[in-house]
Design a protein around this motif. Sequence first.
Motif, short mmCIF file in Angstrom:
data_model
loop_
_atom_site.label_atom_id
_atom_site.label_comp_id
_atom_site.label_asym_id
_atom_site.label_seq_id
_atom_site.Cartn_x
_atom_site.Cartn_y
_atom_site.Cartn_z
N GLY A 103 -1.40 12.65 -2.68
CA GLY A 103 -1.16 11.68 -1.15
C GLY A 103 0.39 12.62 -1.74
N ILE A 104 1.24 11.94 -0.94
CA ILE A 104 2.46 12.46 -0.37
C ILE A 104 3.83 11.47 -1.67
CG2 ILE A 104 4.42 11.43 1.10
CD1 ILE A 104 2.25 11.04 3.30
N THR A 105 4.87 12.54 -2.54
CA THR A 105 5.00 12.44 -3.19
C THR A 105 6.50 12.78 -3.03
OG1 THR A 105 4.73 14.86 -4.62
CG2 THR A 105 3.43 12.88 -4.99
N LEU A 106 7.77 12.20 -3.86
CA LEU A 106 9.33 12.34 -4.16
C LEU A 106 9.80 13.40 -4.99
CD1 LEU A 106 10.72 9.76 -1.59
CD2 LEU A 106 10.18 12.17 -0.78
N PRO A 107 9.98 14.90 -5.10
CA PRO A 107 9.39 14.88 -6.96
C PRO A 107 11.28 14.83 -6.67
CG PRO A 107 8.83 16.88 -5.29
CD PRO A 107 8.65 15.61 -4.67
N ALA A 108 11.84 15.41 -7.79
CA ALA A 108 12.97 15.79 -8.61
C ALA A 108 13.02 16.95 -7.99
CB ALA A 108 13.15 15.56 -9.87
N MET A 112 0.57 -0.99 0.01
CA MET A 112 0.20 -0.07 0.15
C MET A 112 0.98 1.39 0.44
SD MET A 112 -1.53 0.08 4.05
CE MET A 112 -2.68 0.80 3.79
N PRO A 113 -0.13 2.59 -0.51
CA PRO A 113 1.15 3.97 -0.38
C PRO A 113 1.21 3.81 0.89
CG PRO A 113 -0.64 3.84 -1.67
CD PRO A 113 -0.94 2.45 -0.91
N PHE A 114 2.43 4.52 1.00
CA PHE A 114 2.88 5.07 2.32
C PHE A 114 2.24 6.40 2.25
CE2 PHE A 114 5.39 8.54 4.96
CZ PHE A 114 5.11 8.06 6.07
N GLN A 115 0.42 6.77 3.02
CA GLN A 115 -0.09 7.61 2.94
C GLN A 115 -1.41 7.38 3.12
OE1 GLN A 115 -1.21 8.36 -1.61
NE2 GLN A 115 -3.24 7.22 -1.51
N PRO A 116 -2.51 8.76 4.52
CA PRO A 116 -3.19 8.81 5.34
C PRO A 116 -4.25 8.02 4.11
CG PRO A 116 -2.04 10.81 5.14
CD PRO A 116 -1.64 10.31 4.12
N GLN A 141 0.06 18.01 7.54
CA GLN A 141 0.42 17.26 8.66
C GLN A 141 -0.24 16.16 9.08
OE1 GLN A 141 1.09 20.50 12.35
NE2 GLN A 141 1.81 18.36 13.37
N ASP A 142 -0.27 14.31 8.62
CA ASP A 142 -1.41 13.48 8.76
C ASP A 142 -0.02 12.54 9.89
OD1 ASP A 142 -3.23 14.21 7.39
OD2 ASP A 142 -1.41 14.90 6.10
N TYR A 143 -1.31 11.46 10.72
CA TYR A 143 -0.36 10.31 11.08
C TYR A 143 -1.62 9.74 11.19
CZ TYR A 143 1.63 14.70 12.88
OH TYR A 143 3.02 15.59 13.22
N TRP A 144 -1.11 8.04 11.29
CA TRP A 144 -2.31 7.06 10.18
C TRP A 144 -1.38 6.04 11.71
CZ3 TRP A 144 0.30 9.92 6.75
CH2 TRP A 144 1.37 9.67 5.94
#
Length: 314
Positions: free
Chosen positions: A139-144, A122-126, A182-185
């Motif tokens: 969602g949570i991304t890592l852009p260049a 599963m993706p790392f996201q709330p 900020q999100d927590y799950w």
Amino acid sequence: MLKNRNWKLLLCCMLMTLIMGMSASGISAETKTDSFEGYYKNVLVKKDGMFKKSQTGTMRTHDDQWMHTTGILGYSICDFDMDDTKEMLVLQAESIGSQTSSHIVMKMYEKEKGKIQKISEMPFQPYSDKKIIDAAAGGITLPAANWTESSFIISVVQKKGHCYLVCEEKQVWGCFANGAAQDYWILEYKNNKLQYVRSFTQTAGGSSDFEYTGITFSNGKLKKSELYYADGAEWIGKKTKYKNYQQAIKGLFSQCGIALNKNATQYKLYDGNNKTILAKTNKPKILFNFHNRLTNKGNYNIFKFKATVTADRR
């Protein structure tokens, strides 16, 4: 004739030795992959490569690309489903359509019938859906071209027969615009599936007017969602479960018997903090920590960043 026969015998011996050596080499290669560590190093890493442990970059515009965004971030071996058999959790950054952006995927592996297989991911996201919209769109991304100060943490907490995966996300966009999330799950690996247990999802706000929705699940299925806290709720006529942020987030985590520390505050992310919100009394084990931080304050509109990855195992 005798000499010829000796030469033939010698050649046969050499061929047998070569064949046996090749067979032994093949068995050795298989043996190296029958453990989680061997499979990780000899199969997964060779196939997908490693995410760079430390990266630095400079940005003068919001389009400047500096971060290498793909690869395996790390892994951890633990009895995640409490069945007295260990599993392997692998964290990997996978590209989204191109190499200019990726998202983090959590993958669970088990040994089945003598083979190591991926069972769930599963993706790392709330949690979010069509009704519950995460404020961090996409969602949570890592852009260049990464100009976000960010902290992503995954910890293991064992409580009352449960092995919880506590996920934390804090992000601030402060160089070329203003915004924060900020999100927590809380997740659990149960019945061969990674599934949500609780989610404290930011459902509104960017630079102001923040709202947070508390979401509960039963056996991975959505049970209830309600507005836990909203900035200025009393002024805009919204009903919330709690009167302030600290009560709201602690209220949700307490449902799983998890205590929080002083870092569990609404605006703690603005000080570059990448510390966990989990209290030491939980005896948490941090499996993964990604931190991208601004290393200068933008003199002459030049912004320098440093991203680091620490993991239980790499």
